[in-house]
Design a protein around this motif. Structure first.
Motif, PDB file in Angstrom:
ATOM      1  N   GLU A 392       1.623  -2.243  -1.310  1.00 21.34           N
ATOM      2  CA  GLU A 392       2.065  -3.395  -0.522  1.00 21.34           C
ATOM      3  C   GLU A 392       2.336  -4.598  -1.430  1.00 21.34           C
ATOM      4  O   GLU A 392       3.307  -5.331  -1.231  1.00 21.34           O
ATOM      5  CB  GLU A 392       0.999  -3.760   0.514  1.00 21.34           C
ATOM      6  CG  GLU A 392       1.396  -4.908   1.424  1.00 21.34           C
ATOM      7  CD  GLU A 392       0.308  -5.273   2.421  1.00 21.34           C
ATOM      8  OE1 GLU A 392       0.332  -6.414   2.930  1.00 21.34           O
ATOM      9  OE2 GLU A 392      -0.567  -4.421   2.687  1.00 21.34           O
ATOM     10  N   ALA A 393       1.487  -4.774  -2.462  1.00 19.43           N
ATOM     11  CA  ALA A 393       1.679  -5.881  -3.401  1.00 19.43           C
ATOM     12  C   ALA A 393       2.975  -5.690  -4.196  1.00 19.43           C
ATOM     13  O   ALA A 393       3.706  -6.649  -4.459  1.00 19.43           O
ATOM     14  CB  ALA A 393       0.488  -5.984  -4.347  1.00 19.43           C
ATOM     15  N   LEU A 394       3.262  -4.435  -4.569  1.00 23.88           N
ATOM     16  CA  LEU A 394       4.497  -4.157  -5.308  1.00 23.88           C
ATOM     17  C   LEU A 394       5.721  -4.486  -4.436  1.00 23.88           C
ATOM     18  O   LEU A 394       6.687  -5.093  -4.914  1.00 23.88           O
ATOM     19  CB  LEU A 394       4.524  -2.690  -5.732  1.00 23.88           C
ATOM     20  CG  LEU A 394       5.771  -2.233  -6.510  1.00 23.88           C
ATOM     21  CD1 LEU A 394       5.886  -3.007  -7.820  1.00 23.88           C
ATOM     22  CD2 LEU A 394       5.699  -0.729  -6.776  1.00 23.88           C
ATOM     23  N   ALA A 395       5.657  -4.101  -3.153  1.00 25.64           N
ATOM     24  CA  ALA A 395       6.763  -4.407  -2.246  1.00 25.64           C
ATOM     25  C   ALA A 395       6.935  -5.918  -2.095  1.00 25.64           C
ATOM     26  O   ALA A 395       8.062  -6.426  -2.017  1.00 25.64           O
ATOM     27  CB  ALA A 395       6.514  -3.764  -0.883  1.00 25.64           C
ATOM     28  N   TRP A 396       5.818  -6.665  -2.095  1.00 27.63           N
ATOM     29  CA  TRP A 396       5.880  -8.127  -1.967  1.00 27.63           C
ATOM     30  C   TRP A 396       6.602  -8.729  -3.168  1.00 27.63           C
ATOM     31  O   TRP A 396       7.407  -9.651  -3.012  1.00 27.63           O
ATOM     32  CB  TRP A 396       4.463  -8.686  -1.854  1.00 27.63           C
ATOM     33  CG  TRP A 396       4.396 -10.126  -1.438  1.00 27.63           C
ATOM     34  CD1 TRP A 396       4.180 -10.603  -0.191  1.00 27.63           C
ATOM     35  CD2 TRP A 396       4.550 -11.273  -2.297  1.00 27.63           C
ATOM     36  NE1 TRP A 396       4.199 -11.983  -0.188  1.00 27.63           N
ATOM     37  CE2 TRP A 396       4.424 -12.422  -1.463  1.00 27.63           C
ATOM     38  CE3 TRP A 396       4.781 -11.451  -3.648  1.00 27.63           C
ATOM     39  CZ2 TRP A 396       4.520 -13.716  -1.965  1.00 27.63           C
ATOM     40  CZ3 TRP A 396       4.887 -12.751  -4.140  1.00 27.63           C
ATOM     41  CH2 TRP A 396       4.753 -13.859  -3.309  1.00 27.63           C
ATOM     42  N   LEU A 397       6.336  -8.212  -4.359  1.00 30.89           N
ATOM     43  CA  LEU A 397       6.985  -8.731  -5.565  1.00 30.89           C
ATOM     44  C   LEU A 397       8.491  -8.509  -5.511  1.00 30.89           C
ATOM     45  O   LEU A 397       9.281  -9.380  -5.884  1.00 30.89           O
ATOM     46  CB  LEU A 397       6.394  -8.065  -6.810  1.00 30.89           C
ATOM     47  CG  LEU A 397       4.958  -8.445  -7.175  1.00 30.89           C
ATOM     48  CD1 LEU A 397       4.469  -7.609  -8.349  1.00 30.89           C
ATOM     49  CD2 LEU A 397       4.856  -9.936  -7.495  1.00 30.89           C
TER      50      LEU A 397
END
Length: 435
Positions: A392-397
């Motif tokens: 989810e953090a990767l998608a946010w970036l």
């Protein structure tokens, strides 16, 4: 070949278009100015029966033209059986009234024509408020004593009452009151826009504003960049209301693109002032795309007119105005001209100054997107390490920054190099930790 269907149930107003040469500081050719005026008249659904360029060496205060020329033009108007005469310059109220008497037809000057078009095209509440304010500001100076309803009204309650105020004074007061109310409503619109801007700044996407001469292809380019279906037509002032969309640039960088109202030479000052709230989007933008119709023989002069309007729009304090020219409609150039334009544009593209495209066919759009990304990509670069479960953090970036590098090590951790606005980086660290 396209066929324009005319609704004969609504009779068109017959008109002649007259361009007084020598009345404008614009470097554009008189023939081009005349054809633009004819286009404006067509945009108002006038049936143009005649067109004329009249050299004005010395302005006559009462009628603009000399008496001989007024008579000559009267003959043209009668021969065309015209019900209206469009004068491609600003007229004083006295000149407009005197020409209407001499020609026995309705006389419309350039500002009145543009205001009428804007009045028809405005769709949003904000657009209608802005146009009405500009129209009232224009009409306020045109309340002249020419109509019977402007006689003095009787004051008091009986037959012996005082003279009271004249109808013209009453009209002026009503217009002044309405202008005050409209300005208050527009100030509220401006305040709301400011709140929306602050909300966007919390998700700090860079903003890109499209500007350009009317009919340069801004809305077609906007649709091509964003995949939207904003109304776009080969018509002067086809769109008036600002539209915004989020786009994805190369390597996932998001940006907000705004399509604004088209500019025109000698744009009425009433409209520049009334559309101040809309044009603030241009002053706030991180990058301005100046869309030019590079196939027009008047392209350079049109560009100067756009630059003149841009100078009237203040830039936000602390922000440097960056402008990228987009040379549109290369599909309309002949082979030799096309080769010259493409070669020149490619040299300028390496300096971030110009890109040649065809918004209609899509040619040059990807190089344009890459150039936009390079010009707005001044956020600092950060190194972020994510654990295997932090998808989810990767998608946010990817959604909020520009990922320029990504590697996965033997333990399954993802090492990401990303350009992020400092405010966005702070939000990421609060939400997902530092790694």
């Amino acid at each position: 070949m396209t066929t324009k269907l005319i609704d004969h149930s609504v009779p068109l107003i017959r008109a002649v278009v007259i361009h007084p040469d020598g009345r404008s500081d614009s470097p554009r050719l008189a023939e081009e100015r005349l054809q633009e005026a004819v286009g404006l008249a067509a945009a108002l659904d006038l049936d143009v029966r005649g067109e004329e360029i009249v050299r004005v060496r010395k302005t006559t205060p009462a009628t603009l033209f000399g008496s001989g020329k007024v008579d000559e033009l009267a003959a043209l108007i009668r021969a065309a059986e015209a019900e209206a005469a469009v004068i491609d310059t600003d007229l004083t109220p006295v000149q407009q009234r005197n020409l209407e008497k001499a020609w026995e037809c309705k006389v419309i000057d350039r500002t009145g024509l543009i205001l009428e078009i804007f009045g028809r095209r405005a769709r949003t509440k904000e657009g209608r408020l802005q146009v009405e304010l500009a129209r009232l500001d224009y009409e306020r100076s045109r309340l002249v004593r020419t109509w019977t309803h402007l006689e003095r009204q009787r004051g008091g309650t009986g037959s012996t009452g005082g003279p009271g105020e004249t109808q013209i004074e009453l009209d002026r007061r009503l217009i002044a009151d309405r202008i005050v109310r409209l300005k208050a409503e527009l100030e509220e619109v401006r305040r709301t826009r400011g709140l929306h801007r602050k909300a966007r700044q919390k998700v700090p996407f860079p903003t890109v504003a499209l500007v350009g001469y009317t009919n340069a292809g801004k809305s077609t380019l906007f649709n091509r960049l964003t995949g939207s279906e904003v109304f776009a037509k080969d018509l002067l002032f086809a769109t008036l209301d600002t539209t915004q969309r989020t786009i994805r640039l190369p390597q996932g960088r998001p940006a907000i693109v705004a399509d604004t109202v088209g500019f025109i030479s000698d744009l009425p000052h009433e409209l520049v002032e009334s559309f101040r709230a809309t044009l603030e989007e241009v002053g706030e933008a991180d990058l301005i795309l100046h869309v030019r119709d590079i196939a027009s023989p008047d392209s350079d002069a049109q560009a100067k007119d756009v630059e003149a309007v841009l100078k009237q729009i203040p830039t936000v304090e602390g922000k440097t105005r960056r402008v990228l020219e987009v040379w549109n409609k290369i599909d309309l150039l002949d082979e030799d001209a096309r080769e010259t334009v493409l070669g020149h544009a490619e040299r300028l593209r390496t300096q971030g100054e110009a890109v040649a495209v065809s918004a209609w066919t899509g040619e040059g759009i990807e190089p344009l997107r890459e150039t936009i990304a390079g010009l707005i990509d001044d956020d600092p670069e950060s190194e972020v390490t994510l654990e295997p479960h932090q998808g989810e953090a990767l998608a946010w970036l990817y959604a909020n920054g520009r990922v320029t590098g990504r590697e996965t090590d033997a333990e399954g951790r993802t090492h990401v190099t990303v350009r992020l606005h400092p405010a966005a980086l702070g939000r990421f660290e609060r939400q997902y930790g530092e790694g």
